[in-house]
Scaffold this motif. Structure first.
Motif, PDB file in Angstrom:
ATOM      1  N   VAL A   1      12.234   2.496  -3.753  1.00  0.00           N
ATOM      2  CA  VAL A   1      10.821   2.863  -3.740  1.00  0.00           C
ATOM      3  C   VAL A   1      10.484   3.500  -5.083  1.00  0.00           C
ATOM      4  N   ILE A   2       9.190   3.564  -5.382  1.00  0.00           N
ATOM      5  CA  ILE A   2       8.757   4.197  -6.625  1.00  0.00           C
ATOM      6  C   ILE A   2       7.720   5.257  -6.299  1.00  0.00           C
ATOM      7  N   VAL A   3       7.792   6.374  -7.008  1.00  0.00           N
ATOM      8  CA  VAL A   3       6.884   7.496  -6.797  1.00  0.00           C
ATOM      9  C   VAL A   3       5.676   7.327  -7.712  1.00  0.00           C
TER      10      VAL A   3
ATOM     11  N   HIS B   1       5.827  17.430  -0.020  1.00  0.00           N
ATOM     12  CA  HIS B   1       5.510  18.637   0.745  1.00  0.00           C
ATOM     13  C   HIS B   1       4.146  18.455   1.400  1.00  0.00           C
ATOM     14  N   PRO B   2       3.756  19.311   2.358  1.00  0.00           N
ATOM     15  CA  PRO B   2       2.532  19.060   3.134  1.00  0.00           C
ATOM     16  C   PRO B   2       1.278  18.781   2.318  1.00  0.00           C
ATOM     17  N   ASN B   3       1.090  19.440   1.185  1.00  0.00           N
ATOM     18  CA  ASN B   3      -0.120  19.214   0.381  1.00  0.00           C
ATOM     19  C   ASN B   3       0.126  18.316  -0.824  1.00  0.00           C
ATOM     20  N   CYS B   4       1.220  17.572  -0.793  1.00  0.00           N
ATOM     21  CA  CYS B   4       1.579  16.716  -1.917  1.00  0.00           C
ATOM     22  C   CYS B   4       0.586  15.573  -2.073  1.00  0.00           C
ATOM     23  N   ARG B   5       0.224  15.266  -3.318  1.00  0.00           N
ATOM     24  CA  ARG B   5      -0.711  14.177  -3.600  1.00  0.00           C
ATOM     25  C   ARG B   5       0.025  12.903  -4.021  1.00  0.00           C
ATOM     26  N   HIS B   6       1.352  12.952  -4.101  1.00  0.00           N
ATOM     27  CA  HIS B   6       2.114  11.777  -4.513  1.00  0.00           C
ATOM     28  C   HIS B   6       2.297  10.808  -3.355  1.00  0.00           C
ATOM     29  N   SER B   7       2.567   9.580  -3.716  1.00  0.00           N
ATOM     30  CA  SER B   7       2.868   8.555  -2.723  1.00  0.00           C
ATOM     31  C   SER B   7       4.110   7.796  -3.171  1.00  0.00           C
ATOM     32  N   VAL B   8       4.718   7.096  -2.224  1.00  0.00           N
ATOM     33  CA  VAL B   8       5.820   6.196  -2.555  1.00  0.00           C
ATOM     34  C   VAL B   8       5.450   4.806  -2.076  1.00  0.00           C
TER      35      VAL B   8
ATOM     36  N   LYS C   1       9.121   7.684 -10.923  1.00  0.00           N
ATOM     37  CA  LYS C   1      10.561   7.450 -10.868  1.00  0.00           C
ATOM     38  C   LYS C   1      10.893   6.495  -9.714  1.00  0.00           C
ATOM     39  N   ILE C   2      11.946   5.722  -9.926  1.00  0.00           N
ATOM     40  CA  ILE C   2      12.448   4.819  -8.886  1.00  0.00           C
ATOM     41  C   ILE C   2      13.532   5.551  -8.107  1.00  0.00           C
TER      42      ILE C   2
ATOM     43  N   MET D   1       0.848  -1.192   0.000  1.00  0.00           N
ATOM     44  CA  MET D   1       0.000   0.000   0.000  1.00  0.00           C
ATOM     45  C   MET D   1       0.885   1.244   0.000  1.00  0.00           C
ATOM     46  N   PRO D   2       0.734   2.132  -0.955  1.00  0.00           N
ATOM     47  CA  PRO D   2       1.578   3.331  -1.024  1.00  0.00           C
ATOM     48  C   PRO D   2       1.370   4.245   0.185  1.00  0.00           C
ATOM     49  N   VAL D   3       2.373   5.067   0.457  1.00  0.00           N
ATOM     50  CA  VAL D   3       2.293   5.994   1.581  1.00  0.00           C
ATOM     51  C   VAL D   3       2.610   7.398   1.083  1.00  0.00           C
ATOM     52  N   SER D   4       1.926   8.385   1.637  1.00  0.00           N
ATOM     53  CA  SER D   4       2.110   9.772   1.244  1.00  0.00           C
ATOM     54  C   SER D   4       1.578  10.658   2.359  1.00  0.00           C
ATOM     55  N   PRO D   5       1.826  11.990   2.292  1.00  0.00           N
ATOM     56  CA  PRO D   5       1.210  12.890   3.271  1.00  0.00           C
ATOM     57  C   PRO D   5      -0.310  12.770   3.297  1.00  0.00           C
TER      58      PRO D   5
END
Length: 380
Positions: free
Chosen positions: A218-220, A279-286, A236-237, A1-5
């Protein structure tokens, strides 16, 4: 399961809700204090004499906020860290049983959680001081303007008081400056700060667990409405730790003993985070990248643009502002006018959502004001 802010977004919003509710209580306290006896000739003297009483009331509100916030922050950090750990365990099912067992074993978390929570609680100290100063300054400003305006023949005392009170309700408790020099209102600043610390807790827990399992890459993800800062890192890896810089690495196959594969690494996760990713409002996960097993996903079209998402944030702020103005109204006409503006901005949000496909986040349009739950006519 990916993790992100975003994994802890609801936790950050819950803490920020405490501060927004407090702001609503303060606006109501100031409104009540100013409205009492406003038609009396001795109103100015009465209000100045009552500054001490208002300060005591504000300090009591802040003390309650401090107690509630400290507990909520500790709980939120612990929950965010736990979610990060669970995310790591959930995505490593493809590993051999021995490595899965290693990652599932208990890792000491209390010291990390306590460290992050203490830092977050300490950061709120400046917020509490600013609340008292800003609210008392606003109260005195209303009195000063209301006392001067009738003498100048510009406005009645009630009109001048309403104008000054509107200015306070419109801007809320402000004056919070981040490291880049950007100014924030209290709700936005608190939520930003909590997203930062809770996102860090979830990501640290995730990477700690991956490290325990011997997973070094990890992958973004590709995120909807990505910002320009994060876009270079999409799909990106990255190396979980280690030196920055793009390179090819030869690593062991994740599940086949004795086999190696070549992986193109764009840099390290610390490097990407230092450049703005997560960053705090980032929608990306790793998520864990398992050599020989994981695949880089194909690029997907976005449902909207970053600019669309920023338009939505602006409209949400306007809705909250006009709800504060509704609460600050000294008469029904002003209250009705403010409520109409709330509904107009809500209509613009609905149009934007329909046009772009962005999800509507109704909780970001809400503020908790005294008496609102019992008022069937309050704008939503």
């Amino acid at each position: 399961m990916p993790v992100s802010p975003a994994l802890a977004e609801d936790l950050a919003a819950a803490v920020a809700d405490l501060y927004e509710a407090t702001e609503g209580v303060l606006i109501e306290r100031v409104r009540q204090a100013l409205a009492a006896g406003i038609d009396s000739p001795a109103w100015v003297q009465m209000k100045l004499a009552a500054v001490g009483n208002l300060q005591a009331a504000i300090e009591a509100v802040i003390a309650a906020l401090q107690a509630d916030a400290a507990g909520a922050i500790h709980q939120a950090v612990a929950e965010a860290y736990d979610r990060g750990q669970q995310a790591a365990v959930a995505e490593l099912g493809a590993l051999p049983p021995g490595r899965v067992l290693a990652v599932a074993e208990a890792v000491p978390t209390a010291p990390v959680v306590d460290r992050l929570a203490r830092a977050a609680v300490a950061d709120t100290g400046a917020v509490h001081q600013r609340i008292l100063r800003t609210t008392l300054d606003a109260y005195r400003d209303v009195i000063t303007r209301a006392a001067a305006a009738p003498a100048l023949g510009a406005q009645t005392r009630r009109q001048a008081a309403q104008s000054a009170l509107d200015a306070f309700a419109s801007r809320g408790v402000t004056g919070f400056i981040d490291r880049s020099g950007r100014a924030w209102d209290m709700r936005s600043y608190t939520e930003m700060a909590m997203r930062s610390v809770l996102g860090r807790a979830a990501i640290e827990a995730h990477t700690d667990r991956l490290g325990a399992a011997g997973v070094d890459l990890v992958i973004v993800s590709q995120a909807p409405e990505e910002c320009p800062v994060c876009r270079p890192w999409e799909r990106k890896i990255l190396a979980r730790t280690g030196a920055p810089g793009a390179r090819e690495v030869r690593v062991e196959h994740a599940v086949e003993d004795g086999r190696t594969v070549t992986v193109r690494v764009a840099g390290s996760l610390p490097q990407a985070r230092a450049a703005g990713l997560m960053h705090p409002n980032c929608r990306h996960s790793v998520s864990a990248y398992l050599p020989g097993v994981s695949r880089v996903p194909a690029a997907q079209p976005s449902r909207g643009t970053y600019e669309d998402s920023q338009r939505q944030r602006y409209l949400e702020r306007q809705i909250r502002k006009w709800k504060r103005l509704e609460a600050a109204a000294l008469d029904d006409a002003r209250r009705t006018a403010a409520r109409a503006r709330v509904r107009a901005y809500q209509g613009r949000v609905r149009e934007l959502v329909a046009e772009t496909g962005l999800p509507r986040k109704s909780h970001r349009e809400q503020i908790d004001l005294p008496g609102r739950a019992s008022n069937p006519h309050a704008a939503r």
